[in-house]
Design a protein around this motif. Structure first.
Motif, PDB file in Angstrom:
ATOM      1  N   LEU A 244       0.783  -1.462   0.054  1.00 25.22           N
ATOM      2  CA  LEU A 244      -0.016   0.172   0.108  1.00 25.22           C
ATOM      3  C   LEU A 244       1.043   0.895   0.028  1.00 25.22           C
ATOM      4  CD1 LEU A 244      -2.789  -0.335   2.582  1.00 25.22           C
ATOM      5  CD2 LEU A 244      -3.247  -0.322   0.054  1.00 25.22           C
ATOM      6  N   MET A 245       1.931   1.391   0.553  1.00 26.81           N
ATOM      7  CA  MET A 245       2.758   2.536   0.940  1.00 26.81           C
ATOM      8  C   MET A 245       3.470   3.104  -0.315  1.00 26.81           C
ATOM      9  SD  MET A 245       3.106   5.601   2.872  1.00 26.81           S
ATOM     10  CE  MET A 245       3.157   5.010   4.753  1.00 26.81           C
ATOM     11  N   GLY A 246       4.071   1.725  -0.469  1.00 28.65           N
ATOM     12  CA  GLY A 246       4.145   1.391  -1.289  1.00 28.65           C
ATOM     13  C   GLY A 246       4.357   2.131  -2.695  1.00 28.65           C
ATOM     14  N   GLY A 247       3.322   1.329  -3.245  1.00 30.46           N
ATOM     15  CA  GLY A 247       2.365   1.861  -3.848  1.00 30.46           C
ATOM     16  C   GLY A 247       2.315   3.604  -4.324  1.00 30.46           C
ATOM     17  N   PHE A 248       0.748   3.862  -3.248  1.00 33.66           N
ATOM     18  CA  PHE A 248       0.857   5.308  -2.584  1.00 33.66           C
ATOM     19  C   PHE A 248       2.310   5.938  -2.750  1.00 33.66           C
ATOM     20  CE2 PHE A 248       0.921   9.026   0.338  1.00 33.66           C
ATOM     21  CZ  PHE A 248      -0.485   9.562   0.463  1.00 33.66           C
ATOM     22  N   VAL A 249       3.440   6.318  -2.341  1.00 23.22           N
ATOM     23  CA  VAL A 249       4.784   6.771  -2.448  1.00 23.22           C
ATOM     24  C   VAL A 249       5.034   7.221  -3.569  1.00 23.22           C
ATOM     25  CG1 VAL A 249       7.105   6.995  -1.799  1.00 23.22           C
ATOM     26  CG2 VAL A 249       5.393   6.613  -0.029  1.00 23.22           C
ATOM     27  N   CYS A 250       4.841   5.672  -4.468  1.00 24.58           N
ATOM     28  CA  CYS A 250       5.347   5.931  -6.266  1.00 24.58           C
ATOM     29  C   CYS A 250       4.859   6.995  -7.034  1.00 24.58           C
ATOM     30  CB  CYS A 250       5.069   4.117  -6.625  1.00 24.58           C
ATOM     31  SG  CYS A 250       6.087   4.210  -8.069  1.00 24.58           S
ATOM     32  N   SER A 368       7.818   1.636   0.952  1.00 24.21           N
ATOM     33  CA  SER A 368       7.886   2.937   0.393  1.00 24.21           C
ATOM     34  C   SER A 368       9.458   3.442  -0.696  1.00 24.21           C
ATOM     35  CB  SER A 368       7.290   4.426   0.948  1.00 24.21           C
ATOM     36  OG  SER A 368       8.416   4.083   2.129  1.00 24.21           O
ATOM     37  N   ALA A 369      10.241   2.414  -0.188  1.00 28.28           N
ATOM     38  CA  ALA A 369      11.646   3.015  -0.008  1.00 28.28           C
ATOM     39  C   ALA A 369      12.147   2.037  -1.617  1.00 28.28           C
ATOM     40  CB  ALA A 369      12.576   2.862   0.777  1.00 28.28           C
ATOM     41  N   VAL A 370      11.926   0.193  -1.538  1.00 29.32           N
ATOM     42  CA  VAL A 370      12.119   0.087  -3.180  1.00 29.32           C
ATOM     43  C   VAL A 370      10.977   0.223  -3.957  1.00 29.32           C
ATOM     44  CG1 VAL A 370      11.689  -2.656  -3.040  1.00 29.32           C
ATOM     45  CG2 VAL A 370      12.973  -1.332  -0.919  1.00 29.32           C
ATOM     46  N   ILE A 371       9.634   0.233  -3.904  1.00 30.09           N
ATOM     47  CA  ILE A 371       8.674   0.846  -4.738  1.00 30.09           C
ATOM     48  C   ILE A 371       8.725   1.859  -5.483  1.00 30.09           C
ATOM     49  CG2 ILE A 371       6.567   0.731  -5.639  1.00 30.09           C
ATOM     50  CD1 ILE A 371       5.970  -1.956  -3.094  1.00 30.09           C
ATOM     51  N   GLY A 372       8.903   2.652  -4.113  1.00 30.02           N
ATOM     52  CA  GLY A 372       9.265   4.144  -5.297  1.00 30.02           C
ATOM     53  C   GLY A 372      10.659   3.970  -5.907  1.00 30.02           C
ATOM     54  N   THR A 373      11.427   3.695  -5.197  1.00 27.48           N
ATOM     55  CA  THR A 373      12.542   3.787  -6.245  1.00 27.48           C
ATOM     56  C   THR A 373      12.529   2.900  -8.212  1.00 27.48           C
ATOM     57  OG1 THR A 373      14.878   3.713  -4.537  1.00 27.48           O
ATOM     58  CG2 THR A 373      15.097   3.302  -6.687  1.00 27.48           C
ATOM     59  N   LEU A 374      11.974   1.783  -7.847  1.00 24.19           N
ATOM     60  CA  LEU A 374      11.654   1.109  -8.830  1.00 24.19           C
ATOM     61  C   LEU A 374      10.395   2.125  -9.933  1.00 24.19           C
ATOM     62  CD1 LEU A 374      10.988  -2.695  -7.009  1.00 24.19           C
ATOM     63  CD2 LEU A 374      12.789  -1.687  -8.637  1.00 24.19           C
ATOM     64  N   GLY A 375      10.003   2.621  -9.504  1.00 23.38           N
ATOM     65  CA  GLY A 375       9.270   3.624  -9.775  1.00 23.38           C
ATOM     66  C   GLY A 375      10.121   4.518 -11.140  1.00 23.38           C
ATOM     67  N   GLY A 376      10.672   5.250 -10.206  1.00 26.01           N
ATOM     68  CA  GLY A 376      11.975   5.614 -11.327  1.00 26.01           C
ATOM     69  C   GLY A 376      12.401   5.134 -12.509  1.00 26.01           C
ATOM     70  N   TRP A 377      12.597   4.076 -12.556  1.00 26.93           N
ATOM     71  CA  TRP A 377      13.777   2.988 -13.062  1.00 26.93           C
ATOM     72  C   TRP A 377      12.351   2.685 -13.784  1.00 26.93           C
ATOM     73  CZ3 TRP A 377      16.067  -0.938  -9.539  1.00 26.93           C
ATOM     74  CH2 TRP A 377      17.217  -0.476  -8.904  1.00 26.93           C
ATOM     75  N   ALA A 392       0.111  -1.261  -9.769  1.00 20.69           N
ATOM     76  CA  ALA A 392      -1.078  -1.553 -10.403  1.00 20.69           C
ATOM     77  C   ALA A 392      -1.023  -3.294  -9.742  1.00 20.69           C
ATOM     78  CB  ALA A 392      -1.232  -1.990 -11.869  1.00 20.69           C
ATOM     79  N   ALA A 393       0.534  -3.537  -9.893  1.00 23.62           N
ATOM     80  CA  ALA A 393       1.110  -4.622 -10.073  1.00 23.62           C
ATOM     81  C   ALA A 393       0.891  -5.560  -8.045  1.00 23.62           C
ATOM     82  CB  ALA A 393       2.326  -5.126 -10.620  1.00 23.62           C
ATOM     83  N   CYS A 394       1.369  -3.584  -7.261  1.00 24.48           N
ATOM     84  CA  CYS A 394       1.524  -3.818  -6.085  1.00 24.48           C
ATOM     85  C   CYS A 394      -0.193  -4.340  -5.562  1.00 24.48           C
ATOM     86  CB  CYS A 394       2.168  -3.068  -5.471  1.00 24.48           C
ATOM     87  SG  CYS A 394       3.557  -2.541  -5.807  1.00 24.48           S
ATOM     88  N   MET A 395      -0.895  -3.096  -5.969  1.00 22.12           N
ATOM     89  CA  MET A 395      -2.452  -3.124  -5.533  1.00 22.12           C
ATOM     90  C   MET A 395      -2.976  -4.318  -5.450  1.00 22.12           C
ATOM     91  SD  MET A 395      -2.271  -0.204  -4.367  1.00 22.12           S
ATOM     92  CE  MET A 395      -0.589  -0.364  -3.423  1.00 22.12           C
ATOM     93  N   ILE A 396      -2.250  -5.499  -6.894  1.00 25.00           N
ATOM     94  CA  ILE A 396      -3.380  -6.073  -8.347  1.00 25.00           C
ATOM     95  C   ILE A 396      -2.896  -7.617  -6.062  1.00 25.00           C
ATOM     96  CG2 ILE A 396      -3.249  -8.766  -8.617  1.00 25.00           C
ATOM     97  CD1 ILE A 396      -3.437  -6.267 -11.350  1.00 25.00           C
ATOM     98  N   VAL A 397      -1.676  -7.487  -5.715  1.00 25.48           N
ATOM     99  CA  VAL A 397      -1.166  -8.584  -4.660  1.00 25.48           C
ATOM    100  C   VAL A 397      -1.615  -7.694  -2.896  1.00 25.48           C
ATOM    101  CG1 VAL A 397       0.651  -9.504  -3.782  1.00 25.48           C
ATOM    102  CG2 VAL A 397       0.931  -8.916  -5.933  1.00 25.48           C
ATOM    103  N   ALA A 398      -2.127  -6.694  -3.277  1.00 24.80           N
ATOM    104  CA  ALA A 398      -2.562  -6.750  -2.205  1.00 24.80           C
ATOM    105  C   ALA A 398      -4.123  -6.672  -1.592  1.00 24.80           C
ATOM    106  CB  ALA A 398      -1.957  -4.667  -1.955  1.00 24.80           C
ATOM    107  N   LEU A 399      -4.376  -6.341  -2.720  1.00 26.97           N
ATOM    108  CA  LEU A 399      -6.200  -6.878  -3.093  1.00 26.97           C
ATOM    109  C   LEU A 399      -6.340  -7.981  -2.628  1.00 26.97           C
ATOM    110  CD1 LEU A 399      -8.676  -6.319  -3.266  1.00 26.97           C
ATOM    111  CD2 LEU A 399      -8.866  -6.633  -5.623  1.00 26.97           C
ATOM    112  N   ALA A 400      -5.323  -8.882  -3.124  1.00 27.25           N
ATOM    113  CA  ALA A 400      -5.542 -10.596  -2.502  1.00 27.25           C
ATOM    114  C   ALA A 400      -5.637 -10.750  -1.233  1.00 27.25           C
ATOM    115  CB  ALA A 400      -4.284 -11.647  -3.788  1.00 27.25           C
ATOM    116  N   MET A 401      -4.411 -10.617  -0.543  1.00 29.53           N
ATOM    117  CA  MET A 401      -4.505 -10.428   0.869  1.00 29.53           C
ATOM    118  C   MET A 401      -5.029  -9.743   1.185  1.00 29.53           C
ATOM    119  SD  MET A 401      -1.028 -11.743   0.263  1.00 29.53           S
ATOM    120  CE  MET A 401      -1.468 -12.286   3.043  1.00 29.53           C
ATOM    121  N   ALA A 402      -6.473  -8.411   0.804  1.00 27.89           N
ATOM    122  CA  ALA A 402      -6.893  -8.697   2.220  1.00 27.89           C
ATOM    123  C   ALA A 402      -7.969  -8.809   2.187  1.00 27.89           C
ATOM    124  CB  ALA A 402      -7.623  -6.800   1.460  1.00 27.89           C
TER     125      ALA A 402
END
Length: 416
Positions: A244-250, A368-377, A392-402
């Motif tokens: 969640l936080m990774g996608g948001f910060v990205c 947030s640190a890892v996904i935020g940097t991946l978003g830059g690449w 979106a890839a992160c959120m799909i996994v998060a939705l499955a967990m929810a």
């Protein structure tokens, strides 16, 4: 073992008999104001650099991914520091650690405004993350211990809404100030705002009444982490929080590049105004947190992830309106989900709540640190669609967990 109330030690049994803070009471109002200010300080001090990233790229001649280190490095430092800070809060108490964290981070922000080069600025930003580590986990534990269970969702929602207001103040304020003054001055102004919030927080927050200190023994501390990591529901919440936080910060790291790209063409100050959609988060976290108290966290948690995914799809349309609408939907879904997950951790952890909270915070800021940097690449390789695809890839996994968490039964006894 003893617990400290207003500076004096009382038996743990007496602390257990002390009533919890109820919704509508004077103590609830006072606690809400204090934690609201703490939330403002957290996101102000951590994320003021986001609207300045394109300026850093221009002034220092660096890439978007390199500029994002101004956000990623303090997040990494905060994530790692939280594991230690959560354990320290189990020994020395919640309030002392939180107060020190806010004042320390705000002071380092003021110092970073005087940084003579990019390397020194990054060093001070990293130290700022270390200092701030004492706040988020201890705040979650404080609310879980002091507030009555039927009001925990609302109180956590108010704390998260403070995060949202701080995020908006940092992004809009830093963006507008950068139009009329050097970025150094904008950074200094954010540090002063953090100091003001620190003073209000320290004066308003009452000492813990249900906290019982634990001895700082390595075996005991490690055992607390192991117990929480063995519990499958907590593991799922930790992972979901990271995504969640990774996608948001990205999204917020790179939306400025999107808005200032030729196809939209906004100035830095105008682009910074778009961050006012954080108002949606202020409203969402409070309302959804309270709603979760009444309807149950499992019933509505997953719905917030659907809202986030909808916002991502809308943001692909290359217009200002679509960018703002997509950002607003993502913000709405994120803060609602974050408020629920934060309260859920405190309720599901039946012991060592500070350590459980620290693991959740470690996950969120590490993500947030890892996904935020991946978003830059991804931005450099595929443009905005690459950023959206990463989130979106992160959120799909998060939705499955929810959806899995929605079927999980509450715990009835301590695990381990």
């Amino acid at each position: 073992m003893s617990s400290t109330v207003a500076g004096s030690a009382i038996p743990a049994s007496a602390a257990a008999e002390t009533p919890f803070i109820e919704r509508g009471s004077a103590d609830f109002v006072r606690t809400s104001i204090a934690l609201f200010c703490a939330g403002i300080a957290t996101f102000t001090l951590l994320y003021f650099a986001q609207p300045l990233l394109p300026i850093f790229s221009r002034d220092f001649g660096i890439s978007a991914a390199t500029a994002s280190l101004a956000v990623s490095l303090p997040c990494i430092a905060l994530a790692i520091g939280t594991l230690v800070a959560g354990s320290l809060s189990e020994r020395f108490g919640r309030k002392p650690l939180m107060v020190g964290a806010v004042f320390g981070s705000a002071g380092l922000t003021v110092l970073s405004a005087l940084a003579p080069n990019w390397e020194i600025f990054l060093l001070l930003r990293t130290l700022q993350g270390v200092a701030l580590a004492g706040l988020p986990a201890a705040a979650m534990a404080y609310l879980a211990e002091e507030v009555h269970p039927r009001a925990i969702g609302l109180s956590m929602g108010l704390y998260i809404s403070g995060n949202a207001l701080g995020g908006m103040a940092a992004r809009v304020g830093a963006g507008l100030l950068s139009e009329v003054m050097p970025w150094h001055a904008a950074v200094g102004a954010m540090g002063v705002l953090g100091l003001v919030m620190a003073v209000v927080f320290a004066l308003a927050l009452k000492p813990s009444r249900h906290f019982t200190p634990r001895r700082l023994r390595l075996g005991n501390l490690a055992g607390g982490f192991v117990v929480h990591l063995r519990e499958k529901g907590l593991r799922a919440l930790f992972l979901t929080g990271a995504l969640l936080m990774g996608g948001f910060v990205c999204m917020y790291n790179y939306i400025g590049y999107r808005l200032m790209a030729p196809e939209i063409g906004l100035s830095p100050g105008t682009a910074g105004l778009v961050y006012s959609v954080f108002l949606v988060g202020i409203i969402a976290s409070t309302i959804i947190g309270s709603l979760a108290d009444r309807l149950g966290r499992a019933r509505i948690f997953w719905m917030n992830l659907v809202v986030v995914l909808t916002g991502l799809a809308v943001s692909l349309i290359p217009t200002v309106f679509a960018a703002v609408a997509g950002l607003a939907l993502l913000t709405l879904g994120f803060f609602g989900a974050h408020a629920i997950a934060s309260a859920w951790v405190g309720r599901r952890a039946l012991q060592a709540k500070g350590q459980a909270a620290s693991l959740y915070v470690f996950g969120t800021y590490g993500g947030s640190a890892v996904i935020g940097t991946l978003g830059g690449w991804a931005l450099e390789a595929w443009g905005w669609s690459g950023v959206v695809g990463t989130i979106a890839a992160c959120m799909i996994v998060a939705l499955a967990m929810a959806l899995w968490l929605a079927r999980l039964k509450p715990l009835a006894a301590p695990v381990g």
